[in-house]
Design an enzyme around this catalytic site. Structure first.
Site, PDB file in Angstrom:
ATOM      1  CG  ASP A 193      -1.970   1.117   1.149  1.00 40.95           C
ATOM      2  OD1 ASP A 193      -1.749   2.082   0.387  1.00 40.95           O
ATOM      3  OD2 ASP A 193      -2.989   1.020   1.843  1.00 40.95           O
ATOM      4  CG  HIS A 198      -0.599   5.273   4.896  1.00 42.28           C
ATOM      5  ND1 HIS A 198      -1.559   5.495   5.851  1.00 42.28           N
ATOM      6  CD2 HIS A 198      -1.249   4.772   3.817  1.00 42.28           C
ATOM      7  CE1 HIS A 198      -2.745   5.119   5.380  1.00 42.28           C
ATOM      8  NE2 HIS A 198      -2.579   4.691   4.154  1.00 42.28           N
ATOM      9  CB  ILE A 213      -2.989   8.351   9.419  1.00 38.16           C
ATOM     10  CG1 ILE A 213      -3.416   7.974   7.989  1.00 38.16           C
ATOM     11  CG2 ILE A 213      -3.410   9.777   9.749  1.00 38.16           C
ATOM     12  CD1 ILE A 213      -4.923   7.994   7.767  1.00 38.16           C
TER      13      ILE A 213
END
Length: 290
Positions: A193, A198, A213
């Site tokens: 991902d 992120h 996050i």
């Protein structure tokens, strides 16, 4: 263009070959915090943790199904006919997996993906993308990603089921806290991902966050690991199914508090962010087991 649910549901499934080996398994487990020190103890050589990190003892946490092979490439299902949506309006609302048998440490399999359902929530749509994975010995797992698409409701479709699993009013049978390392999102994203949300502070600010996050699916995997290690005797083969709703965020450096309630054949779970007054992270979470 409005969503054409009938066209999306009738579209031909996408098929592709996927593969993985012990390195993929170990990287995924490390991304969940396997072997990390906890409560002042060094867990790197703990026999229970070596099941996640040492190839000669390796087992596979069932949530690996979310990253096996193509990982988040399942989102390509949004390109199906009848779905013309803005990816910026898409949120991963929930996820479920059903295990047909334990995932092998090394495997080659075929993944068949399709739009399994499209629900009209009024101001939003929920699209269920389903991946069914099988190898030469038969079915391995079925994985459903529930994608919440803002602004795409009102097309006249079915509202869909309301799936909830509220925690009992009694005290939990087990509570575990799992610290999230500052670099954990950077490690977890190597499993597939690559969303800059992120990792990139500037991108995170554009999305409305003070800093990057943690991946929701990382919290998902961490929570399942806590359940397996504490209530299922460390036996990953006991997990039959696992579902959750992503209720909020957690940041690297924070602590995930995981509360568990045992019932017949299942564990109800909630996950919250300790440092933000137990802000919800995962809700309506159920682990079904043998």
């Amino acid at each position: 263009m409005p969503i054409d649910a009938a066209k999306a549901l009738a579209a031909e499934p996408r098929r592709g070959d996927i593969g993985w080996d012990h390195k993929d398994i170990q990287l995924y487990h490390l991304g969940l915090g396997a072997g990390a020190p906890r409560h002042g103890q060094s867990l790197a050589t703990d026999p229970d943790e070596l099941r996640y990190t040492l190839e000669s003892r390796l087992h596979v946490l069932p949530s690996f199904a979310t990253v096996a092979g193509a990982g988040m490439a399942m989102l390509g299902g949004l390109a199906a006919p009848g779905l013309d949506v803005d990816l910026a309006a898409v949120l991963h609302g929930g996820h479920s997996i059903e295990l047909h048998r334990p995932i092998p440490v090394k495997g080659r399999a075929t993944s068949t993906s399709k739009v399994a359902a499209v629900y009209d929530k009024g101001k939003a749509a929920v699209i269920v993308l389903r991946s069914e994975v099988a190898d030469a010995d038969g079915p391995l797992w079925t994985s459903d990603a529930q994608l919440f698409v803002r602004g795409e409701g009102g097309f006249g479709g079915e509202r869909g089921p309301s799936v909830s699993a509220e925690a009992p009013s009694r005290d939990p049978d087990r509570t575990e806290e799992r610290g999230i390392r500052e670099e954990q999102a950077l490690l977890y994203r190597l499993s597939g991902d690559w969303n800059p949300l992120h990792a990139d502070p500037e991108f995170a600010k554009l999305a409305g966050f003070d800093k990057p996050i943690l991946h929701g699916l990382c919290s998902y995997g961490m929570t399942l690991k806590a359940v397996v290690d504490t209530l299922l005797g460390g036996d990953v083969s006991r997990v039959r199914a696992y579902r959750t709703r992503f209720a909020g965020i957690v940041f690297p450096g924070e602590t995930l508090r995981i509360r568990m309630w045992q019932e017949a054949g299942r564990v109800l779970v909630s996950a919250t962010a300790v440092e933000r007054d137990d802000a919800p992270v995962l809700a309506d979470t159920v682990v079904e087991h043998s």
